[in-house]
Design an enzyme around this catalytic site. Structure first.
Site, PDB file in Angstrom:
ATOM      1  N   THR B 135      35.548  51.438  49.545  1.00 37.37           N
ATOM      2  CA  THR B 135      36.833  51.126  48.638  1.00 37.37           C
ATOM      3  C   THR B 135      38.105  51.038  49.142  1.00 37.37           C
ATOM      4  O   THR B 135      38.541  51.460  50.037  1.00 37.37           O
ATOM      5  CB  THR B 135      36.890  52.020  47.404  1.00 37.37           C
ATOM      6  N   SER B 141      35.280  47.788  42.760  1.00 39.16           N
ATOM      7  CA  SER B 141      34.015  47.129  42.491  1.00 39.16           C
ATOM      8  C   SER B 141      33.725  45.987  43.331  1.00 39.16           C
ATOM      9  O   SER B 141      32.502  45.630  43.602  1.00 39.16           O
ATOM     10  CB  SER B 141      33.489  47.020  40.841  1.00 39.16           C
ATOM     11  N   GLY B 174      35.541  60.052  49.619  1.00 33.64           N
ATOM     12  CA  GLY B 174      35.431  61.552  49.810  1.00 33.64           C
ATOM     13  C   GLY B 174      35.256  61.992  51.196  1.00 33.64           C
ATOM     14  O   GLY B 174      34.306  61.195  52.174  1.00 33.64           O
ATOM     15  N   GLN B 327      28.154  69.705  11.988  1.00 31.12           N
ATOM     16  CA  GLN B 327      28.161  70.282  13.571  1.00 31.12           C
ATOM     17  C   GLN B 327      26.863  69.704  14.291  1.00 31.12           C
ATOM     18  O   GLN B 327      26.573  69.126  15.222  1.00 31.12           O
ATOM     19  CB  GLN B 327      28.262  71.784  13.533  1.00 31.12           C
ATOM     20  N   ARG B 330      26.504  66.397  15.086  1.00 29.24           N
ATOM     21  CA  ARG B 330      27.266  65.559  16.549  1.00 29.24           C
ATOM     22  C   ARG B 330      26.555  66.441  17.596  1.00 29.24           C
ATOM     23  O   ARG B 330      26.552  65.751  18.778  1.00 29.24           O
ATOM     24  CB  ARG B 330      28.827  66.069  16.317  1.00 29.24           C
ATOM     25  N   GLY B 398      38.900  75.317  18.898  1.00 29.77           N
ATOM     26  CA  GLY B 398      40.133  75.542  19.979  1.00 29.77           C
ATOM     27  C   GLY B 398      39.753  76.173  21.226  1.00 29.77           C
ATOM     28  O   GLY B 398      40.187  75.820  22.480  1.00 29.77           O
ATOM     29  N   THR B 419      33.628  55.543  36.847  1.00 29.85           N
ATOM     30  CA  THR B 419      34.451  54.361  37.885  1.00 29.85           C
ATOM     31  C   THR B 419      33.992  54.563  39.277  1.00 29.85           C
ATOM     32  O   THR B 419      34.238  53.425  39.872  1.00 29.85           O
ATOM     33  CB  THR B 419      35.942  54.581  37.935  1.00 29.85           C
ATOM     34  N   GLU B 421      31.006  54.082  42.398  1.00 32.38           N
ATOM     35  CA  GLU B 421      29.721  53.150  42.478  1.00 32.38           C
ATOM     36  C   GLU B 421      29.833  52.006  41.296  1.00 32.38           C
ATOM     37  O   GLU B 421      28.635  51.796  40.996  1.00 32.38           O
ATOM     38  CB  GLU B 421      28.382  53.942  42.388  1.00 32.38           C
ATOM     39  N   ASP B 423      32.631  50.203  38.338  1.00 32.39           N
ATOM     40  CA  ASP B 423      33.063  50.482  37.004  1.00 32.39           C
ATOM     41  C   ASP B 423      32.126  49.974  35.875  1.00 32.39           C
ATOM     42  O   ASP B 423      31.411  48.817  36.074  1.00 32.39           O
ATOM     43  CB  ASP B 423      34.375  49.560  36.919  1.00 32.39           C
TER      44      ASP B 423
END
Lengths: 216, 438
Positions: B135, B141, B174, B327, B330, B398, B419, B421, B423
């Site tokens: 990159t 990409s 990296g 709950q 979801r 919270g 993002t 390897e 996008d």
């Protein structure tokens, strides 16, 4: 897709496109009292959605004066079609995995419930795709939601055990809220006491910045 | 009896058997448990103070962990599989991920037999530390758009690597910033007056004596990244070349080579062989998705059972939030998704073996489909997982915002997958192109 008419048979994850005529014309058969959880019904729904979105795009691209420009123009719709294809793969892989022997008391039945939740929650989350292609009616989507509520009730008593099966240690989770022993509040409180901010009752900066304000 | 113990008594299935299904086999389960135990009980791998550390301290501690892990691999004579599992349980992005996960596979996939014999022994004993520099600042990409150049000079039998414009600066790899001594660098090959497009080269960037950057190499860390912890343990780097010379045989030449005279020669080995590594990486990304998602769902599920809100009547306690349909609606689809991605990962592992076996026989018939669908599956699994971790945070109310919940760090560590390897939206367009061709 334009090659399909010439007798070319798609293979692998795209094999269902060989059946595109039937997928494009036969709508969902689910009616009140009939079973949304029939694997064939679920798979057909995902195949029809993917095939119809892809055919819509292909038709429009074919009609464009320049195919590459048509592809660019339709990129948003193409992303939806691609997502539909990939979600079909995930659903069918889950179903396939349940066809093999899975030892252990009620292990397979729990996974079957989860597989159905996965498929039906995708259908209810992507109702737009199913409605716009004409595959599902509003009533059928309501039936899917009702079935989903039933499935949630089935999974509820098993929920904690199902996450225990991931076998993540407390060290690996690194979470006071997700502790195996459930002793959340005592540990949240004790950990807060150990926070560097609580090493002295009066904060650094008091003399320099807080006291002058209070004493002004 | 506490709440979670009561919950566990309600279970209608055999949890131990389900653990085996999740792990893949009894052997895998035992392996995971051994490595998890090894890491959790070693004070060097402590991670509970990670979010309060400064970036330099955080990074230095990661170096300490990586060195300690390497020592354990050697003293305990861990197998490659055990070492990989141990790295997973250390749960901290480190330079070793790129060295073992990208640098070495690149040499294996793109190097000739001779090159592999030269470089792999050095890499295996970590006498050199490598990264994967593809990159650029201006190109992610779109690999075809890379601007770094490698110009062959027949008079010295060397390549000269240059960063001709600012946007050609290598950016993000990296392990590049502070650790790597060598890099697999992707650059445009210029020889014999022609541009032959992007090829891979092994370039030494730091001295093996004092770790100083070599002459003509400008290298450093790209700066602090999103969230506490997360990828801040990694030295994602930048790299520029100013007339850096290296021997011709450091071009990875399995697929194409350049002669002493500067002639470009395409090898008999099909270019498609290079796609195997990409399928492997994407398979690993999907497995990672199920892993991260399962961790977030574990936290949210257990806390949803512990937490009580509203609905107290008489002497009865408030209602467990997991009993609310809002709950459940979801949380349970995410629980189901974690299992779905696990089975998908298993299938992708099979797909990888299948495609590699076919490639060995010069059968490329399934490659376009595999290439496209692994791209799409990487895209939808990583997008869904990063959204799901955030949803699990909200499901914890919270307290989910506290780093003590583990969720902020999990999120910060995971979102880059959307993002890297490729996008995710660009990858879906690759699937669409395949569908349209079909």
């Amino acid at each position: 897709l334009s090659l399909l008419g010439a007798g070319k048979k798609p293979a692998g994850t795209a094999a269902y496109l060989g059946n595109v005529r039937q997928l494009a014309t036969q709508n969902c058969q689910v009616i009140k009292g009939a079973d949304w959880l029939n694997p064939t019904t679920l798979q057909h729904a995902f195949e029809a959605r993917s095939a119809r979105l892809a055919v819509n795009c292909a038709t429009q691209i074919a009609e464009a004066s320049n195919q590459e420009a048509g592809f660019t123009e339709l990129s948003m719709e193409l992303v939806d079609a691609a997502r539909a294809h990939c979600e079909l793969i995930v659903v069918t892989r889950f179903m396939e995995a349940l066809k093999r022997e899975l030892p252990g008391r009620e292990v397979k039945s729990q996974l079957q419930v989860l597989c159905n939740i996965y498929a039906l929650s995708l259908i209810t989350a992507r109702t737009g795709d199913f409605l716009v292609t004409g595959y599902l009616s509003h009533e059928q989507i309501d039936l899917a939601k009702a079935k989903l509520r039933d499935l949630f009730r089935q999974v509820r008593p098993n929920a904690v055990a199902l996450v225990d099966a991931f076998d993540h240690s407390d060290y690996y989770l690194g979470s006071t809220l997700g502790r195996y022993d459930g002793n959340v509040y005592t540990n949240l409180y004790n950990d807060a006491l150990k926070d560097p901010m609580n090493q002295s009752p009066v904060t650094e900066g008091y003399e320099e910045f807080i006291r002058p304000v209070i004493k002004q | 009896m506490n709440t979670l113990a009561q919950e566990r008594r309600k279970a209608e299935f055999d949890v131990e058997s389900m653990k085996v299904v999740w792990a893949g086999s009894m052997e895998q389960l035992h392996l995971s448990q051994r490595m998890a135990h090894l890491v959790a009980n070693d004070p060097v791998f402590r991670k509970d103070f990670r979010v309060t550390q400064s970036r330099p301290d955080l990074f230095k501690n990661t170096l300490r962990k990586a060195a300690h892990a390497w020592k354990l691999v050697q003293t305990l004579r861990l197998t490659e599989e055990e070492a990989t599992k141990m790295r997973n349980y250390i749960d901290e992005p480190a330079y070793t991920d790129l060295h073992w996960g990208m640098f070495i596979p690149s040499i294996k996939g793109q190097g000739t037999e001779v090159q592999q014999q030269k470089w792999l022994p050095l890499a295996y004993k970590q006498a050199i530390l490598g990264c994967y520099a593809q990159t650029e600042l201006g190109h992610g990409s779109n690999v075809q758009g890379l601007e770094t150049t490698a110009t062959f000079d027949p008079s010295t039998d060397e390549f000269i690597m240059n960063t001709p414009v600012l946007t050609a600066t290598k950016w993000w790899p990296g392990a590049l910033g502070k650790v790597a001594t060598h890099a697999v660098v992707y650059a445009r090959l210029l020889t014999d007056g022609k541009d032959y497009g992007v090829h891979a080269f092994i370039v030494q960037i730091r001295s093996l004596e004092d770790h100083q950057p070599l002459p003509g190499v400008i290298v450093g860390d790209i700066g602090v990244k999103f969230g506490n912890g997360g990828y801040n343990t990694m030295d994602n780097g930048f790299l520029r070349f100013n007339n850096v010379r290296f021997p011709r045989d450091q071009m990875l030449m399995r697929l194409a080579s350049v002669t002493k005279e500067g002639k470009y020669v395409q090898s008999d080995v099909p270019r498609q062989l290079g796609y195997g590594a990409m399928v492997y990486v994407r398979k690993s990304i999907v497995m990672d998705a199920s892993n991260y998602l399962s961790r977030a769902v574990t936290i949210a599920t257990r806390y949803s059972a512990v937490r009580r809100q509203f609905g107290a009547q008489g002497d009865k306690p408030e209602i467990q939030v997991i009993d609310y349909m809002t709950q459940q609606s979801r949380l349970f689809p995410l629980l189901a998704t974690a299992y779905a991605y696990r089975f998908l990962g298993v299938w992708m592992a099979w797909l990888y073996s299948d495609v590699m076996a076919r490639l060995e026989k010069n059968d490329f018939s399934t490659l376009p489909e595999v290439h496209a669908c692994t791209a799409g599956l990487k895209s939808i699994t990583t997008s869904t997982t990063s959204d799901a971790i955030e949803e699990c945070r909200k499901l914890c109310g919270g307290h989910g915002y506290l780093c003590a919940s583990g969720l902020p760090e999990l999120y910060a560590g995971y979102v880059p997958a959307c993002t890297y390897e490729g996008d995710n939206v660009v990858l879906l367009l690759q699937v669409a192109r395949f569908l349209m061709k079909t």
